[in-house]
Design a protein around this motif. Sequence first.
Motif, PDB file in Angstrom:
ATOM      1  N   MET A 130      56.588  61.689   8.076  1.00  0.00           N
ATOM      2  CA  MET A 130      55.154  61.606   7.779  1.00  0.00           C
ATOM      3  C   MET A 130      54.894  60.541   6.723  1.00  0.00           C
ATOM      4  O   MET A 130      55.634  60.417   5.747  1.00  0.00           O
ATOM      5  N   TYR A 131      53.785  59.793   6.921  1.00  0.00           N
ATOM      6  CA  TYR A 131      53.426  58.714   6.030  1.00  0.00           C
ATOM      7  C   TYR A 131      51.927  58.737   5.754  1.00  0.00           C
ATOM      8  O   TYR A 131      51.148  59.285   6.530  1.00  0.00           O
ATOM      9  N   ARG A 132      51.548  58.099   4.667  1.00  0.00           N
ATOM     10  CA  ARG A 132      50.133  57.981   4.323  1.00  0.00           C
ATOM     11  C   ARG A 132      49.827  56.521   4.047  1.00  0.00           C
ATOM     12  O   ARG A 132      50.584  55.815   3.402  1.00  0.00           O
ATOM     13  N   LEU A 133      48.669  56.081   4.546  1.00  0.00           N
ATOM     14  CA  LEU A 133      48.289  54.676   4.420  1.00  0.00           C
ATOM     15  C   LEU A 133      46.805  54.547   4.105  1.00  0.00           C
ATOM     16  O   LEU A 133      45.982  55.272   4.660  1.00  0.00           O
ATOM     17  N   LYS A 134      46.488  53.629   3.204  1.00  0.00           N
ATOM     18  CA  LYS A 134      45.101  53.265   2.933  1.00  0.00           C
ATOM     19  C   LYS A 134      44.889  51.811   3.343  1.00  0.00           C
ATOM     20  O   LYS A 134      45.737  50.960   3.107  1.00  0.00           O
ATOM     21  N   VAL A 135      43.745  51.537   3.959  1.00  0.00           N
ATOM     22  CA  VAL A 135      43.440  50.199   4.465  1.00  0.00           C
ATOM     23  C   VAL A 135      42.100  49.747   3.925  1.00  0.00           C
ATOM     24  O   VAL A 135      41.138  50.525   3.885  1.00  0.00           O
ATOM     25  N   MET A 140      35.175  47.056   5.343  1.00  0.00           N
ATOM     26  CA  MET A 140      35.791  48.156   6.068  1.00  0.00           C
ATOM     27  C   MET A 140      36.915  48.776   5.247  1.00  0.00           C
ATOM     28  O   MET A 140      37.709  48.061   4.636  1.00  0.00           O
ATOM     29  N   SER A 141      36.992  50.095   5.226  1.00  0.00           N
ATOM     30  CA  SER A 141      38.086  50.781   4.551  1.00  0.00           C
ATOM     31  C   SER A 141      38.369  52.082   5.286  1.00  0.00           C
ATOM     32  O   SER A 141      37.518  52.631   5.983  1.00  0.00           O
ATOM     33  N   GLY A 142      39.585  52.567   5.121  1.00  0.00           N
ATOM     34  CA  GLY A 142      39.966  53.800   5.776  1.00  0.00           C
ATOM     35  C   GLY A 142      41.302  54.287   5.263  1.00  0.00           C
ATOM     36  O   GLY A 142      42.000  53.594   4.517  1.00  0.00           O
ATOM     37  N   GLU A 143      41.666  55.497   5.628  1.00  0.00           N
ATOM     38  CA  GLU A 143      42.976  56.035   5.291  1.00  0.00           C
ATOM     39  C   GLU A 143      43.469  56.896   6.438  1.00  0.00           C
ATOM     40  O   GLU A 143      42.675  57.399   7.244  1.00  0.00           O
ATOM     41  N   ALA A 144      44.788  57.044   6.511  1.00  0.00           N
ATOM     42  CA  ALA A 144      45.378  57.766   7.642  1.00  0.00           C
ATOM     43  C   ALA A 144      46.633  58.484   7.216  1.00  0.00           C
ATOM     44  O   ALA A 144      47.397  58.000   6.372  1.00  0.00           O
ATOM     45  N   ASP A 145      46.846  59.666   7.799  1.00  0.00           N
ATOM     46  CA  ASP A 145      48.115  60.382   7.733  1.00  0.00           C
ATOM     47  C   ASP A 145      48.780  60.229   9.086  1.00  0.00           C
ATOM     48  O   ASP A 145      48.159  60.488  10.133  1.00  0.00           O
ATOM     49  N   ILE A 146      50.032  59.793   9.092  1.00  0.00           N
ATOM     50  CA  ILE A 146      50.711  59.368  10.311  1.00  0.00           C
ATOM     51  C   ILE A 146      52.008  60.148  10.484  1.00  0.00           C
ATOM     52  O   ILE A 146      52.740  60.380   9.517  1.00  0.00           O
TER      53      ILE A 146
END
Length: 222
Positions: A130-135, A140-146
């Motif tokens: 599992m990983y976490r990323l902020k963009v 534009m901005s966003g975040e995701a748990d992968i």
Amino acid sequence: MMYRLLLAVVGLANLPYIRTCCSPDVLQGNAMYYGYMVEEKESYQNMVKFYYDADKKKIATITTNMGNRTGQVRDIYDFAARKRYVITDNSSCNVTKLKRSFEKICVPSSAKFMGSADLGNSEAKMSVDMYRLKVKKGKMSGEADIMVTPMDGGKCTLVGVVMSGGKDGEIQMAETSVYMNFTFEISDKSVFQPPKQCYRNNESESLLFEVLGGIRREIYIF
């Protein structure tokens, strides 16, 4: 989409090591998207078939809306020709310029490794990382748990993503996606071939519906 799938890993700042993994160079599979558009107050469910060929620098997706809307959209990304084709209901075609170069399916170094877990029960379980990323890109901005499944040889495939994003710091969309049925060959290469109507249209710079789609493409490809 857009054009990096986040499948490499960087350890947390306190850890002395770095984990990395990338997708196989050729694959196809299926995905389900479950999402909500805040401004429209509308939920959606899409079924997606995706095709990825790093050797040819091509990506294709076929999206079917499973909710109130009908129709099918096929996207073809030809990075060698620097063109994207969007075919709606096998009839209309919109051609746009691809301004970014092809990149293999790997996570940028800003992604943080959050740990590993087993999905399923004790008899039938699958190990996932599992990983976490902020963009952030412009407004534009966003975040995701992968979640990804590790493979031999330092490879991995995407299992699921929970993400949210929007413009000007506001959440405009939230989406959960699940990936499945991977195979590591593409038997029907015609999915990368634009239909004849695509060659009758002039290129345009962008598509109106791309505003929120840009967030997804900054987080993962499909």
